[in-house]
Every structure is written in C-alpha cells, then in structure tokens.
Scaffold this motif. Structure first.
Motif, short mmCIF file in Angstrom:
data_model
loop_
_atom_site.label_atom_id
_atom_site.label_comp_id
_atom_site.label_asym_id
_atom_site.label_seq_id
_atom_site.Cartn_x
_atom_site.Cartn_y
_atom_site.Cartn_z
N GLU A 129 -18.52 38.11 -3.97
CA GLU A 129 -18.43 37.27 -2.78
C GLU A 129 -18.00 38.10 -1.56
OE1 GLU A 129 -19.25 34.39 -1.75
OE2 GLU A 129 -18.05 34.30 0.10
N ALA A 130 -17.06 39.02 -1.78
CA ALA A 130 -16.62 39.88 -0.68
C ALA A 130 -17.75 40.80 -0.22
CB ALA A 130 -15.40 40.70 -1.11
N VAL A 131 -18.52 41.31 -1.17
CA VAL A 131 -19.68 42.14 -0.81
C VAL A 131 -20.66 41.33 0.02
CG1 VAL A 131 -21.71 43.34 -1.72
CG2 VAL A 131 -19.48 43.68 -2.83
N ALA A 132 -20.90 40.10 -0.39
CA ALA A 132 -21.85 39.24 0.34
C ALA A 132 -21.37 39.02 1.78
CB ALA A 132 -22.02 37.90 -0.39
N ARG A 133 -20.06 38.84 1.95
CA ARG A 133 -19.53 38.63 3.31
C ARG A 133 -19.72 39.87 4.17
NH1 ARG A 133 -13.91 35.12 2.58
NH2 ARG A 133 -14.77 33.66 1.05
N LEU A 134 -19.49 41.03 3.57
CA LEU A 134 -19.67 42.27 4.34
C LEU A 134 -21.14 42.47 4.68
CD1 LEU A 134 -17.23 44.58 2.35
CD2 LEU A 134 -16.85 43.60 4.62
N GLN A 135 -22.03 42.16 3.70
CA GLN A 135 -23.46 42.32 3.95
C GLN A 135 -23.95 41.39 5.05
OE1 GLN A 135 -24.84 41.89 -0.09
NE2 GLN A 135 -25.09 44.11 -0.36
N ALA A 136 -23.36 40.19 5.12
CA ALA A 136 -23.75 39.24 6.18
C ALA A 136 -23.25 39.70 7.54
CB ALA A 136 -23.19 37.85 5.85
N HIS A 137 -22.16 40.49 7.55
CA HIS A 137 -21.52 40.88 8.81
C HIS A 137 -22.10 42.18 9.37
CE1 HIS A 137 -18.37 41.26 11.81
NE2 HIS A 137 -17.97 42.42 11.30
N TYR A 138 -22.37 43.15 8.49
CA TYR A 138 -22.82 44.47 8.94
C TYR A 138 -24.34 44.57 8.84
CZ TYR A 138 -17.97 46.06 8.77
OH TYR A 138 -16.63 46.21 8.99
N THR A 147 -27.70 46.53 7.75
CA THR A 147 -27.93 47.23 6.47
C THR A 147 -27.54 48.70 6.54
OG1 THR A 147 -29.76 45.74 6.14
CG2 THR A 147 -29.61 47.62 4.64
N ASP A 148 -27.88 49.36 7.68
CA ASP A 148 -27.58 50.80 7.75
C ASP A 148 -26.10 51.08 8.02
OD1 ASP A 148 -27.45 50.01 10.36
OD2 ASP A 148 -28.72 51.61 11.16
N GLN A 149 -25.32 50.02 8.24
CA GLN A 149 -23.87 50.20 8.43
C GLN A 149 -23.11 50.08 7.11
OE1 GLN A 149 -23.15 47.06 11.31
NE2 GLN A 149 -22.81 48.55 12.94
N ILE A 150 -23.76 49.48 6.11
CA ILE A 150 -23.09 49.30 4.82
C ILE A 150 -23.03 50.65 4.10
CG2 ILE A 150 -23.31 48.28 2.51
CD1 ILE A 150 -22.49 46.14 4.27
N ASN A 151 -21.82 51.15 3.96
CA ASN A 151 -21.67 52.41 3.22
C ASN A 151 -20.56 52.23 2.18
OD1 ASN A 151 -19.28 52.53 4.68
ND2 ASN A 151 -20.06 54.04 6.15
N GLU A 152 -20.34 53.25 1.39
CA GLU A 152 -19.36 53.14 0.31
C GLU A 152 -17.96 52.85 0.86
OE1 GLU A 152 -19.61 52.67 -2.79
OE2 GLU A 152 -17.47 52.84 -3.20
N ALA A 153 -17.64 53.45 2.02
CA ALA A 153 -16.31 53.22 2.59
C ALA A 153 -16.12 51.74 2.93
CB ALA A 153 -16.11 54.08 3.84
N ARG A 154 -17.13 51.15 3.56
CA ARG A 154 -16.99 49.72 3.93
C ARG A 154 -16.97 48.85 2.67
NH1 ARG A 154 -20.12 51.10 8.82
NH2 ARG A 154 -18.61 50.94 10.53
N LEU A 155 -17.73 49.24 1.66
CA LEU A 155 -17.75 48.45 0.42
C LEU A 155 -16.39 48.51 -0.30
CD1 LEU A 155 -21.36 49.16 -0.90
CD2 LEU A 155 -20.44 46.96 -0.08
N LEU A 200 -15.72 55.03 17.75
CA LEU A 200 -16.44 54.80 16.48
C LEU A 200 -15.65 53.85 15.59
CD1 LEU A 200 -17.46 58.50 15.64
CD2 LEU A 200 -18.91 56.71 16.64
N PRO A 201 -16.36 53.06 14.78
CA PRO A 201 -15.64 52.20 13.83
C PRO A 201 -15.10 53.02 12.64
CG PRO A 201 -18.00 51.77 13.74
CD PRO A 201 -17.81 52.82 14.79
N GLU A 202 -14.02 52.53 12.07
CA GLU A 202 -13.39 53.19 10.92
C GLU A 202 -14.37 53.44 9.77
OE1 GLU A 202 -10.02 50.58 9.80
OE2 GLU A 202 -8.91 52.47 9.75
N GLY A 203 -15.22 52.44 9.52
CA GLY A 203 -16.11 52.53 8.36
C GLY A 203 -17.11 53.67 8.48
N THR A 204 -17.43 54.05 9.70
CA THR A 204 -18.34 55.17 9.93
C THR A 204 -17.63 56.50 9.73
OG1 THR A 204 -19.54 53.81 11.53
CG2 THR A 204 -19.87 56.20 11.69
N LEU A 205 -16.34 56.52 10.06
CA LEU A 205 -15.57 57.76 9.99
C LEU A 205 -15.00 58.03 8.61
CD1 LEU A 205 -13.59 57.15 13.26
CD2 LEU A 205 -14.82 59.29 12.80
#
Lengths: 256, 256
Positions: free
Chosen positions: A103-112, A114-122, B185-190
C-alpha cells in the motif's frame, strides 16, 4: 506539582530522533504541538527524549518508553536518505521483519512520476511487519503505527498532518484543564501561601513560573486538573492569596 | 549519520525538568543554546530528556544520564516554590544530605532586603553536600555542580548566565566543525549518491534535512567532523554530487 499522577491516566512519551536537534541546528517544534493535541483528547505527555541517529540509542529508547507509557510517538528519520534509520530500528525494537509495504508503494507510485521512483524513495515504503500506515497529507510517504508506537515525520508541517490523521485511533482519558493566575508579586513572597493552597487541593497541580517583562518580575501560577469545579475553587484560592499579599491577580482560562 | 561516535568523545546530556514543557505551555529554548556553547569547547550533546516535576522521575533520569555521559546539565526546578524540587532530588540521586549552604545564604542576603528574606527564599540556598556553587549573574540564587552534574535555572536568561560562568570548569575534546551544502534537488534524487559519499568518508557525519521554501522543496546537507581538511574534502564531494545531478550547490561554513 504534586505527586498525584494517577495510574489510570492515559499517558504518552515523545521520542525525537535526530542529530540536527542535538547539535542545536534545528529547534524542535513538534513537542508543544503534540502536547496540546494529546491533551485535547485526554492524553498526558509525560516524558520526551531526544536521541541521535544511532541504531542502539533509538532501539533502547523505544523499548524503554513503550513499556512505560500508553502511547509513544517518534519524530524524524523516515525519509529516503542513509541517515533515515527509524523504520529499521522500530522493526528491531519489536523483533519483526522490515517489509516493503504494498500500500505504501502504491501511494509513492501515485505521487511520483515513474522516472522519479528509485530505490531510495522506495525505502520509504519499508514498514515493520504488522505496521498500520498513517496518512501523510503533505508528501505522501506514510508514517506507521506498530503496537502502541506511532512513527511520524520530523518536518513539522508533515508531522502535524499525520497527527491529525491518527488522533481518531487514540483512546483518551479525562481532559486536563488549565487556569493561569498572573501577578507582579515575586515567587518568594507567594511561596509559603501557595504551598498551603497546594496542600488543600492535592488533586490540582500548581506550577509557578516566574517571568521578566519590561524589567518587572512577575509570576504565572498555572493550575491543572480534570475536575472543573475543583479547579475553579483552587484558582479562586490562589487569586485570593495574591490579593491578600497586595497583588492584583489576572485570571485566564488556559495559559497566559 | 554514521555509527562513528568515538569512545574518546567528550559527551553531555541535558535533563529538562518541568511540567510546563510537557504541557506545551513553555517552549524549551535551553537545548539549542547549550548545544552550541558545549560544541564551542569540544563537548557533544548526545541526549536530552524532559521529565515532569516528580521526584522518582528526576532521580532515575539523573542517575541514568550521569552514569553514561561525561557531563549532565539539568534545567528547571531550583526556585523558591513547592514545585521546585530539583536540589532535593539531586541530593537523593547522589545519596548525600541536602544542606543549607552558607555562601549561598550570604549571596541571597546581599541581594534581598532583610524583610524579603523568608524560609521560601532560603530554600534556594539548600545545596547537596559537596556541591560547588555556580554563579547566577541575574537573580543571584546560585546553581550548583555535584560530581559531573550541573544544576541550572530554567529561565533562559538566568540559565545562559550560569552556563557562561561554568564553561571554564569543563574539559572538552576536539571541536565539531560543520559545513552545509544546500540545493533545490529533492532528497530522493540525492540519496544514492549521498550514501556513497558517506561511505567514502566514514569519519564525517552527513545529515540530510529537507525544507520547503516558497513552495519549492530543497535540502540542506549538513556535514560534521573534527578534521577540517577531511571535512572540506567531503563537502566538495557532496557539492560535486549536487552539480552532477543538475543542481546548484550553495556551501556554507556552519549551518544555513
């Protein structure tokens, strides 16, 4: 105050996680906000701790506080960077796995995008097993509740949004009411009489807080209690004491 | 940050005593002041606790903290009223008597008119046996040191005067230096690159603190270390990372 905290009180502790508070760089603004919000639902903030971003310190503090208080709130350390270790520490404190929450992943995916979703954000979707998400109305990455521990963001605007969202989950007790009697008399003149009033009203907590305004010393006498009639009686007794000593009491509901 | 706190570090804890902080009525201002003053003499504030005006809580916290850190500072609870119980609790924590201190009495007598001296004010001269007075340049009633514990007033102006007076008693270590790299820059990018820099410089602590200004998110990357040359290298590595990711780093000595 008196030693009259009752076992039946619903209590809370705040654990502030972050080197930036201990270095003096950032002034915490979350404690006063949380204290007031909890009081509105009849929960008393009884302790706060500030610890650095160190795993052992966080785990020890969480375990000490959750065993002792009805609720524990933590702030800080749930972002995407290497110094954000709160979720991992909470999982270890509870002896459960840290899992990627769908559910948390889904919320991040809805917010960011696609090219902003990276391992750090996940990483912000890593939640201890059994954790229940807390909505983040500002930047979406959720906080979470596990057992009696509520894990919140450190940025005040986000923290505040999360608190508003979790308040309905809390079970409160009697709300603590406050009155303030201010006057220009010095504490040392009031002390003896004030102690006598405190002894007459053991269920009311009376605190004495001196201030300096325009080079004049004065004092705010703050009374707390859950029984409004008794609180009014004690407040009148304090105001009376001030008048007897030649002062002019100014009485306020709440703080002044 | 990294788990690189060294055993040789000179450390401190702050114990904030007072219901008025936990109720949200009063916002603590002493922690940031103490953190910065201690850092100037090479001492790191490593923990802070806020406890209510309850004897058991104060004694337990003082004993836990004084066993663990080089120095402990307490604020609050040393005035003349019934809710001022800090000196008594410190005496109990150390297992010594609370005694009327002749020098403290003399200071109060020099400050107050004869008819103002009463038993309540004289309570402010009650100091644990073996305690060494700390000058109070504002309202005269002294703080005190016993063992590694320094007992200070809660009113910020008085607390600050006391800290200035006690600093020469402290033995510090290497001073912690700070640099800040800010960017839009946003944290998630850095995050990924920042973690790589952290791993290259394990002796430098790197913290990442997002902010929101004029509806634009950005981040302050704060670097701490005692070795200035290494700190400069790590700062340049972080600035370089920001540039590589298309940001414009703004570098500040200290905090920004």
């Amino acid at each position: 105050m008196t030693q009259n905290t009752r076992e039946a009180d619903v209590t809370a502790a705040l654990l502030i996680i972050g080197n930036e508070i201990l270095s003096g760089r950032t002034k915490d603004a979350n404690l006063p906000f949380l204290a007031e919000k909890l009081n509105e639902v009849g929960i008393r903030l009884r302790e706060a701790r500030v610890v650095p971003d160190l795993e052992g310190e966080i785990i020890d503090a969480v375990n000490a506080l959750r065993a002792r208080y009805t609720y524990v709130f933590t702030t800080g350390g749930i972002g995407p960077t290497h110094d954000d270790i709160t979720a991992e520490c909470i999982a270890k404190a509870f002896g459960v796995a840290l899992e990627r929450n769908a559910e948390a992943v889904a919320r991040l995916q809805a917010h960011y995008k696609t090219d902003q979703i990276n391992e750090a954000r996940l990483r912000m979707a890593n939640i201890p097993a059994g954790g229940i998400l807390i909505d983040n109305p500002v930047s979406k990455a959720p906080g979470f509740q596990i057992g009696n521990v509520f894990v919140l963001a450190g940025v005040p605007m986000i923290m505040q949004g999360m608190v508003e969202n979790l308040l309905p989950r809390l079970r409160g007790g009697a709300r603590m009411l406050a009155r303030t009697v201010s006057c220009g008399l010095p504490e040392g003149t009031l002390a003896e009489g004030l102690e006598a009033v405190q002894k007459r009203f053991p269920e009311i907590e009376i605190g004495s807080y001196p201030y300096l305004r325009n080079k004049e010393y004065g004092v705010s006498l703050v009374l707390h209690g859950t029984d409004e009639a008794m609180l009014e009686q004690a407040t009148e007794a304090v105001a009376s004491l001030v008048r007897d000593l030649g002062g002019e009491p100014s009485v306020t509901v709440g703080y002044s």
